[in-house]
Design an enzyme around this catalytic site. Structure first.
Site, PDB file in Angstrom:
ATOM      1  N   LYS A  80       0.823  -1.210   0.000  1.00 48.31           N
ATOM      2  CA  LYS A  80       0.000   0.000   0.000  1.00 48.31           C
ATOM      3  C   LYS A  80       0.864   1.272   0.000  1.00 48.31           C
ATOM      4  CE  LYS A  80      -3.643  -2.422  -0.282  1.00 48.31           C
ATOM      5  NZ  LYS A  80      -4.485  -3.151   0.630  1.00 48.31           N
TER       6      LYS A  80
HETATM    7  C1  LIG Z   1      -5.561  -4.269   0.936  1.00 48.08           C
HETATM    8  C2  LIG Z   1      -7.021  -4.062   1.005  1.00 48.08           C
HETATM    9  C3  LIG Z   1      -7.769  -4.382   2.155  1.00 48.08           C
HETATM   10  C4  LIG Z   1      -7.186  -5.140   3.310  1.00 48.08           C
HETATM   11  O1  LIG Z   1      -6.113  -4.517   3.907  1.00 48.08           O
HETATM   12  P1  LIG Z   1      -5.293  -5.310   5.029  1.00 48.08           P
HETATM   13  O2  LIG Z   1      -4.526  -4.229   5.714  1.00 48.08           O
HETATM   14  O3  LIG Z   1      -4.418  -6.282   4.310  1.00 48.08           O
HETATM   15  O4  LIG Z   1      -6.277  -5.968   5.911  1.00 48.08           O
HETATM   16  C5  LIG Z   1      -9.101  -4.025   2.201  1.00 48.08           C
HETATM   17  N1  LIG Z   1      -9.700  -3.420   1.167  1.00 48.08           N
HETATM   18  C6  LIG Z   1      -9.031  -3.130   0.032  1.00 48.08           C
HETATM   19  C7  LIG Z   1      -9.754  -2.420  -1.066  1.00 48.08           C
HETATM   20  C8  LIG Z   1      -7.676  -3.468  -0.091  1.00 48.08           C
HETATM   21  O5  LIG Z   1      -7.031  -3.216  -1.229  1.00 48.08           O
END
Ligand SMILES: *Cc1c(COP(=O)(O)O)cnc(C)c1O
Length: 388
Positions: free
Chosen positions: A186
């Site tokens: 991210k």
């Molecule tokens: C990555 C992601 C999540 C989950 O994030 P985590 O921190 O891995 O739990 C939820 N929603 C979207 C749209 C994502 O891309």
């Protein structure tokens, strides 16, 4: 073009010695779990988005789960979300015992289409969960006003939206519970981590208690000089807290965010220019309704203009030593949702069409110019070679 020797991964973390030093300091501080660094990261993040409260967690999934649970959403309730998301958004609705209801997207942006929301509202609907797909904000004025009209809660999945604005407001500024992700790929990464933001004192107090076993006092209070060993369990909570090791990376990443975003913007703009007039390739639309955090960079493969489809395009990119990803397999197409909620192919045609043609290219701040140019040249060569 000559195919390179080393692979360009879809994503990798962007860091320098400061992240390494921050982790070393956290390790030496003896606070390995939730402690002062987590509290500092919460404070800095709340300030950054302009929210009254921020709760640091071990994932965005945890933040979504707590948003539902702390609002008492469960058995008999329905929650409206989008099929164009990572499964975890919708999985959490199911894990609360509620029923997920999907509404289709705007194919040109991948964002929940507000025109579809009201048709999906029933007497059981409790909440709407929009997803700020790829780094652009959903149309929050429209979604919030539909929610207000029907007395619904809005829970925002901002996993792609650290740095995103809606008009001139930061996503996560506190109006709605908002869940951010700091997963390794991210925009702001700590490995595994997330943040929940809100202005609501009661809600945040409940979420905080639920995030750490439902205990009335957290470990930091219990183990610090002034703390007490005594605690009460107020609810059967979860184990969702962030660690100080992760928070120490988060603080450095937050300070680096502006620079990382500038690089994302640069790469996206360069790709846009390179792909503008390519046969069989089109791009996602900018809403123009706020700042795009450029979490993803997608090319859309038109199989009517090329002799190859999306899947073959991905395989050929792999031969060129380029890693890719697909965001997302629409949630309603997964076996669990088909079996338990009766969804099927054809239910959400816009999401399915976008899924059938999208490829996410490597686009992250740790890429150098040579890698960016190589990816662009490879995409051009493949498209031109396979033009009809
Ligand atoms: C990555 C992601 C999540 C989950 O994030 P985590 O921190 O891995 O739990 C939820 N929603 C979207 C749209 C994502 O891309």
């Amino acid at each position: 073009m000559k195919i390179r020797d080393d692979f360009i991964p879809y994503s990798k973390p962007c860091f320098d010695q400061s992240e390494i030093d921050a982790v070393s300091d956290a390790v030496r501080s003896n606070w390995w779990s939730k402690g002062p660094k987590t509290a500092e990261f919460e404070k800095e993040f709340a300030k950054f988005v302009g929210a009254k409260h921020a709760l640091a967690l071990n994932s965005c999934t945890a933040a979504l789960h707590l948003s539902l649970a702390a609002n008492g959403i469960g058995e008999g309730d329905e929650v409206i979300s989008t099929p164009m998301t990572f499964c975890s958004t919708v999985n959490m609705v199911v894990n609360c015992g509620a029923k997920p209801v999907f509404v289709d997207i705007d194919e040109s942006t991948g964002l929940m289409n507000p025109d579809n929301i009201e048709k999906a509202i029933t007497s059981a609907t409790r909440a709407i969960m929009p997803v700020h797909y790829a780094g652009q904000s959903c149309d929050m004025d429209r979604i919030n006003s539909i929610a207000d009209k029907h007395g619904l809660l809005v829970i925002e999945d901002a996993a792609h939206a650290v740095y995103t604005t809606y008009k001139d407001r930061m996503i996560g500024n506190g109006k709605n519970p908002t869940a951010f992700s700091f997963y390794a790929t991210k925009n702001l990464a700590v490995g595994e981590g997330g943040m929940l933001t809100s202005n609501d004192d009661d809600f945040m107090q409940k979420a905080r208690v639920l995030s750490l076993h439902g205990m009335s006092a957290n470990a930091w209070n219990r183990y610090s000089k002034t703390g007490s060993w005594r605690y009460d369990v107020l609810a059967p909570g979860f184990k969702y807290n962030m660690t100080d090791i992760a928070a120490s990376i988060g603080l450095v990443q937050l300070a680096r965010l502006e620079n990382m975003q500038t690089r994302r913007e640069e790469i996206s703009a360069y790709y846009n220019k390179q792909f503008e007039k390519l046969p069989g390739i089109s791009l996602m639309k900018e809403t123009g309704m706020g700042r795009n955090a450029h979490h993803l960079y997608a090319i859309l493969v038109d199989k009517n203009e090329l002799t190859i489809g999306r899947d073959e395009f991905i395989e050929i990119l792999k031969e060129y030593k380029i890693g890719t990803s697909v965001h997302f397999i629409p949630v309603h197409m997964h076996p669990f949702y088909k079996e338990h909620f009766g969804t099927k192919e054809g239910d959400f045609p816009a999401a399915e069409r976008l899924f059938s043609k999208t490829i996410s290219l490597p686009m992250h701040p740790a890429m150098n110019d040579e890698e960016v140019e190589y990816v662009a040249n490879a995409v051009r060569e493949i498209a031109e070679k396979h033009a009809r």
